[in-house]
Design a protein around this motif. Sequence first.
Motif, PDB file in Angstrom:
ATOM      1  N   CYS A 167      39.482  39.763  32.353  1.00 48.17           N
ATOM      2  CA  CYS A 167      40.374  40.004  33.483  1.00 48.17           C
ATOM      3  C   CYS A 167      40.137  38.975  34.574  1.00 48.17           C
ATOM      4  N   LYS A 168      41.235  38.459  35.111  1.00 48.40           N
ATOM      5  CA  LYS A 168      41.190  37.604  36.290  1.00 48.40           C
ATOM      6  C   LYS A 168      41.958  38.312  37.391  1.00 48.40           C
ATOM      7  N   PRO A 169      41.271  38.735  38.457  1.00 47.40           N
ATOM      8  CA  PRO A 169      41.979  39.464  39.524  1.00 47.40           C
ATOM      9  C   PRO A 169      42.811  38.516  40.383  1.00 47.40           C
ATOM     10  N   ILE A 170      43.622  39.092  41.237  1.00 50.95           N
ATOM     11  CA  ILE A 170      44.397  38.298  42.185  1.00 50.95           C
ATOM     12  C   ILE A 170      43.436  37.615  43.155  1.00 50.95           C
ATOM     13  N   SER A 171      43.671  36.351  43.387  1.00 47.43           N
ATOM     14  CA  SER A 171      42.800  35.574  44.268  1.00 47.43           C
ATOM     15  C   SER A 171      42.729  36.212  45.653  1.00 47.43           C
ATOM     16  N   GLY A 172      41.495  36.377  46.145  1.00 53.00           N
ATOM     17  CA  GLY A 172      41.311  36.960  47.471  1.00 53.00           C
ATOM     18  C   GLY A 172      41.062  38.463  47.446  1.00 53.00           C
ATOM     19  N   HIS A 173      41.303  39.085  46.313  1.00 52.27           N
ATOM     20  CA  HIS A 173      41.024  40.517  46.203  1.00 52.27           C
ATOM     21  C   HIS A 173      39.531  40.735  45.968  1.00 52.27           C
ATOM     22  N   ASN A 174      38.980  41.734  46.664  1.00 48.87           N
ATOM     23  CA  ASN A 174      37.549  41.970  46.608  1.00 48.87           C
ATOM     24  C   ASN A 174      37.154  43.117  45.690  1.00 48.87           C
ATOM     25  N   SER A 175      38.131  43.895  45.265  1.00 45.12           N
ATOM     26  CA  SER A 175      37.821  45.044  44.413  1.00 45.12           C
ATOM     27  C   SER A 175      38.524  44.909  43.075  1.00 45.12           C
ATOM     28  N   LEU A 176      37.816  45.305  42.014  1.00 41.69           N
ATOM     29  CA  LEU A 176      38.363  45.211  40.664  1.00 41.69           C
ATOM     30  C   LEU A 176      38.070  46.493  39.899  1.00 41.69           C
ATOM     31  N   PHE A 177      39.043  46.927  39.132  1.00 42.28           N
ATOM     32  CA  PHE A 177      38.966  48.215  38.449  1.00 42.28           C
ATOM     33  C   PHE A 177      39.300  48.029  36.969  1.00 42.28           C
ATOM     34  N   TRP A 178      38.601  48.752  36.121  1.00 43.08           N
ATOM     35  CA  TRP A 178      38.941  48.833  34.699  1.00 43.08           C
ATOM     36  C   TRP A 178      39.377  50.263  34.389  1.00 43.08           C
ATOM     37  N   TYR A 179      40.546  50.374  33.704  1.00 46.54           N
ATOM     38  CA  TYR A 179      41.092  51.657  33.318  1.00 46.54           C
ATOM     39  C   TYR A 179      41.329  51.676  31.813  1.00 46.54           C
ATOM     40  N   ARG A 180      41.379  52.885  31.280  1.00 51.94           N
ATOM     41  CA  ARG A 180      41.778  53.093  29.897  1.00 51.94           C
ATOM     42  C   ARG A 180      42.931  54.090  29.915  1.00 51.94           C
TER      43      ARG A 180
END
Lengths: 116, 115
Positions: free
Chosen positions: A23-36
Amino acid sequence: DAGVIQSPRHEVTEMGQEVTLRCKPISGHNSLFWYRQTMMRGLELLIYFNNNVPIDDSGMPEDRFSAKMPNASFSTLKIQPSEPRDSAVYFCASSLSWGAREETQYFGPGTRLLVL
Amino acid sequence: KNQVEQSPQSLIILEGKNCTLQCNYTVSPFSNLRWYKQDTGRGPVSLTIMTFSENTKSNGRYTATLDADTKQSSLHITASQLSDSASYICVVSRPDQTGANNLFFGTGTRLTVIP
């Protein structure tokens, strides 16, 4: 911005094999989540990171699942060994921050995993 | 028991008609409630976010309502279009000790709009 990027989009593997989702998050975003997401259980939060640090991994189903975020622009979710019941769509999402009451999460297109 | 219940599970309506989707929750304390739209084969997209003090919020033809006393929310779609065919997911947040939010997900309502 390209949005949240996930790879691969589809993965078919045999039981017992290691699976790595990226996963590559949106640039500048500080939080990242993984879901199923499955038909039976709907969306489930597995783990989330804030500033690359895992904050809550209580949703990770078993020790076979692990997630890392070595830097602000990349995260992996690994399943080792994989089992047929792991078959699902795995989403990654990012947000500017977490904790703010009106923060919006932006989801990636998902990785559809099939374990035979 | 799931702390977020959505109804109906599925719904079929004619194009141009209105419809209302329901979300009842038992999550407490409450931080906020989100409605997401998820097209087939895609990730969810946020439609609205409501906090405790808000009882209605609109996003185009989508209007969400919240009654924090009865712990009920609804999503009203006006003049439905074929592109509204999707799953609609209700997500309720509860603040936790880290300052972040615990998330509780409904299983969604599958809406099909037919011409």
